[in-house]
Each structure stands twice: as structure tokens, then as C-alpha cells.
Write an enzyme that holds these catalytic residues in place. Structure first.
Site, PDB file in Angstrom:
ATOM      1  N   SER A  21       0.769  -1.387   0.210  1.00 59.04           N
ATOM      2  CA  SER A  21      -0.379  -0.018   0.021  1.00 59.04           C
ATOM      3  C   SER A  21       0.942   1.067  -0.054  1.00 59.04           C
ATOM      4  O   SER A  21       0.263   2.746  -0.838  1.00 59.04           O
ATOM      5  CB  SER A  21      -1.423   0.193   1.492  1.00 59.04           C
ATOM      6  OG  SER A  21      -0.713   0.219   2.286  1.00 59.04           O
ATOM      7  N   ASN A  22       1.555   1.346   0.625  1.00 55.95           N
ATOM      8  CA  ASN A  22       2.847   2.283   0.561  1.00 55.95           C
ATOM      9  C   ASN A  22       3.616   2.918  -1.024  1.00 55.95           C
ATOM     10  O   ASN A  22       3.358   3.747  -1.386  1.00 55.95           O
ATOM     11  CB  ASN A  22       3.767   2.345   1.946  1.00 55.95           C
ATOM     12  CG  ASN A  22       3.533   2.658   3.259  1.00 55.95           C
ATOM     13  OD1 ASN A  22       3.505   4.101   2.928  1.00 55.95           O
ATOM     14  ND2 ASN A  22       3.391   1.489   3.861  1.00 55.95           N
ATOM     15  N   ILE A  97      16.140  -8.898   5.878  1.00 54.90           N
ATOM     16  CA  ILE A  97      17.370  -7.936   5.649  1.00 54.90           C
ATOM     17  C   ILE A  97      18.528  -7.468   4.765  1.00 54.90           C
ATOM     18  O   ILE A  97      18.912  -9.036   4.453  1.00 54.90           O
ATOM     19  CB  ILE A  97      18.404  -8.457   7.204  1.00 54.90           C
ATOM     20  CG1 ILE A  97      17.369  -8.979   8.274  1.00 54.90           C
ATOM     21  CG2 ILE A  97      19.111  -7.478   7.388  1.00 54.90           C
ATOM     22  CD1 ILE A  97      16.946  -7.921   9.780  1.00 54.90           C
ATOM     23  N   HIS A 114       8.698   3.125   9.242  1.00 56.91           N
ATOM     24  CA  HIS A 114       8.673   1.718  10.317  1.00 56.91           C
ATOM     25  C   HIS A 114       7.602   2.210  10.945  1.00 56.91           C
ATOM     26  O   HIS A 114       7.259   3.189  11.401  1.00 56.91           O
ATOM     27  CB  HIS A 114       9.515   1.275  11.237  1.00 56.91           C
ATOM     28  CG  HIS A 114       9.932   1.107  12.195  1.00 56.91           C
ATOM     29  ND1 HIS A 114      10.029  -0.245  12.289  1.00 56.91           N
ATOM     30  CD2 HIS A 114       9.596   0.865  14.079  1.00 56.91           C
ATOM     31  CE1 HIS A 114      10.065  -1.556  13.466  1.00 56.91           C
ATOM     32  NE2 HIS A 114       9.733  -0.728  14.184  1.00 56.91           N
ATOM     33  N   GLU A 179       1.367   6.480   7.536  1.00 57.35           N
ATOM     34  CA  GLU A 179       2.465   6.245   6.573  1.00 57.35           C
ATOM     35  C   GLU A 179       2.189   7.004   5.696  1.00 57.35           C
ATOM     36  O   GLU A 179       3.230   7.586   4.925  1.00 57.35           O
ATOM     37  CB  GLU A 179       2.789   4.490   6.845  1.00 57.35           C
ATOM     38  CG  GLU A 179       3.150   4.198   8.237  1.00 57.35           C
ATOM     39  CD  GLU A 179       2.727   3.025   8.283  1.00 57.35           C
ATOM     40  OE1 GLU A 179       3.465   1.990   6.758  1.00 57.35           O
ATOM     41  OE2 GLU A 179       3.229   1.923   9.129  1.00 57.35           O
TER      42      GLU A 179
HETATM   43  C1  GRF Z   1       4.134  -0.847   7.046  1.00 56.44           C
HETATM   44  O1  GRF Z   1       3.019  -0.760   8.356  1.00 56.44           O
HETATM   45  C2  GRF Z   1       5.605  -0.389   7.469  1.00 56.44           C
HETATM   46  O2  GRF Z   1       5.596   0.192   7.925  1.00 56.44           O
HETATM   47  C3  GRF Z   1       6.099  -1.715   7.147  1.00 56.44           C
HETATM   48  O3  GRF Z   1       5.941  -2.698   7.030  1.00 56.44           O
HETATM   49  C4  GRF Z   1       4.130  -2.076   6.340  1.00 56.44           C
HETATM   50  C5  GRF Z   1       4.056  -2.326   5.180  1.00 56.44           C
HETATM   51  O4  GRF Z   1       2.760  -2.027   4.373  1.00 56.44           O
HETATM   52  N1  GRF Z   1       7.570  -1.910   7.340  1.00 56.44           N
HETATM   53  P1  GRF Z   1       2.410  -1.927   3.103  1.00 56.44           P
HETATM   54  O5  GRF Z   1       2.804  -3.326   2.293  1.00 56.44           O
HETATM   55  O6  GRF Z   1       3.310  -0.649   2.679  1.00 56.44           O
HETATM   56  O7  GRF Z   1       0.818  -2.256   3.172  1.00 56.44           O
END
Ligand code: GRF
Length: 194
Positions: A21-22, A97, A114, A179
């Protein structure tokens, strides 16, 4: 006068392993007129990551990386980054990692999102741990990546209030909304200075 005259958009690679989603949100932001970046590549550690569908939809180059051998995996990634002249790597739910060597090679060029107010709650399961500790706030952080997990210099953070009767899922949803606002903002901040 338009602010972006003479500014060459920075080329970004987003690394994902899941929902993306990001990733989707960054693509949408990058398509806005005044965006300082374009998403040129998505790297996924999983061939079935749902986020890869956005690569299809928005016509973005994708590379699925097999992690049977980490050295080979990272060599593959580096090839793709070079081929696509990537300026900045954005980790967004990337569940692998990166090696110390990889990070050293891209010093100051990798950022991560994060779901906690770092330095609190590094690692996984951040929501439940914040709830278990009766925190009043949690939130999200965008930070540079260094060789220690979730420990690089903080770029931006956003607080999210913890509510009575909150659950890990409910909190996660509210944090995810923030986010999506925070990541583009953080990229603008990083790129204006680069
Ligand atoms: C988010 O909560 C981000 O903070 C973490 O992993 C998740 C990714 O979500 N690192 P998406 O795949 O972007 O929906």
C-alpha cells in the site's frame, strides 16, 4: 514561477514483500505535477506479493529476487539498480535484511518506513508491544537505513494516539493512514537537499 524548473526528478526504487500500500501511495504521489521523484523500479522478495499488481497497473519495471543465496540476490539487485540509474531506495514492508556490505555501498541512499515511534519498538509486532506497555501514543517513522536494525537517522515521525479498547489491527490501520501521508513528505525532505 514553477519550482521545479531545472530540477531533474530523482529515480526511486521501492522494495516490497507484501501488500504494497505504501508502494501504491508513492506511485500516486509521484504522478502529481510537482513531485520531485519518479518510481522507476519495484524489487520484491516474493513473487506473490500483492503489491506487484501495482507495478502492472502503473507500468513500472519489476524485479522479483530469489533469496536462496543472499550474495547472488544482492548482486542481482545491484545490477537492476545500476541499470535503472536509481538515486534512492525506499523500503516499504521489505521483509529481508540487507547485508552490511550492501548498506555500505548505498550509504545515505536507503530509507525505510517503520510502524512505531523509533527508537521505541524496533523489529516486528510493534503495535501489540506498544499496547501491552500501555503507551499513550504510537506512530510511524521514516529513517535512513544503517547496519543496525531500525536504528538509522530519523527523517520524519508522526504520532498516532492509542485509543481505549484499541487492538493491534485497529491501531495498525490508523498508523498505515499516517504512513501514506508521511512517506512522500519525507522523500520531499530528503530530495530537496540532495
Ligand atoms: C507498513 O506498516 C510499514 O511501516 C512496514 O511494513 C508495512 C508495509 O505495508 N515496514 P504495505 O505493504 O506498504 O501496505
Amino acid at each position: 514561477m514553477p519550482r521545479l524548473i531545472g530540477f531533474k526528478k530523482k529515480k526511486i526504487a521501492v522494495f516490497i514483500s507484501g501488500t504494497g500500500s505504501n508502494f501504491k501511495n508513492l506511485i500516486k504521489y509521484s504522478l502529481k505535477k510537482n513531485s520531485k521523484f519518479e518510481i522507476c523500479l519495484v524489487v520484491s522478495s516474493r513473487s506473490k506479493a500483492k503489491g506487484l499488481n501495482y507495478a502492472e497497473k502503473y507500468n513500472i519495471k519489476k524485479k522479483v529476487i530469489s533469496y536462496l543465496n543472499i550474495k547472488k540476490a544482492e548482486k542481482n539487485i545491484i545490477n537492476e539498480l545500476k541499470k535503472n540509474k536509481i538515486d534512492l531506495i525506499c523500503l516499504a514492508g521489505y521483509m529481508k535484511i540487507l547485508s552490511k556490505n550492501f548498506i555500505k555501498n548505498f550509504k545515505g541512499k536507503i530509507v525505510n518506513i517503520h510502524p512505531s515511534l523509533l527508537p521505541k519498538y524496533k523489529g516486528l509486532n510493534t503495535y501489540q508491544r506498544a499496547l501491552d506497555n500501555n503507551e499513550k501514543f504510537s506512530g510511524c517513522t521514516i529513517h535512513y537505513v544503517n547496519s543496525k536494525l531500525d536504528s538509522g537517522k530519523i527523517i520524519l515521525q508522526k504520532k498516532v494516539k492509542i485509543l481505549k479498547n484499541d487492538t493491534s489491527d485497529k491501531l495498525a490501520k490508523r498508523i498505515l493512514k499516517q504512513e501514506h501521508l508521511l512517506y512522500p513528505k519525507a522523500l520531499n525532505k530528503v530530495l530537496i537537499n540532495s
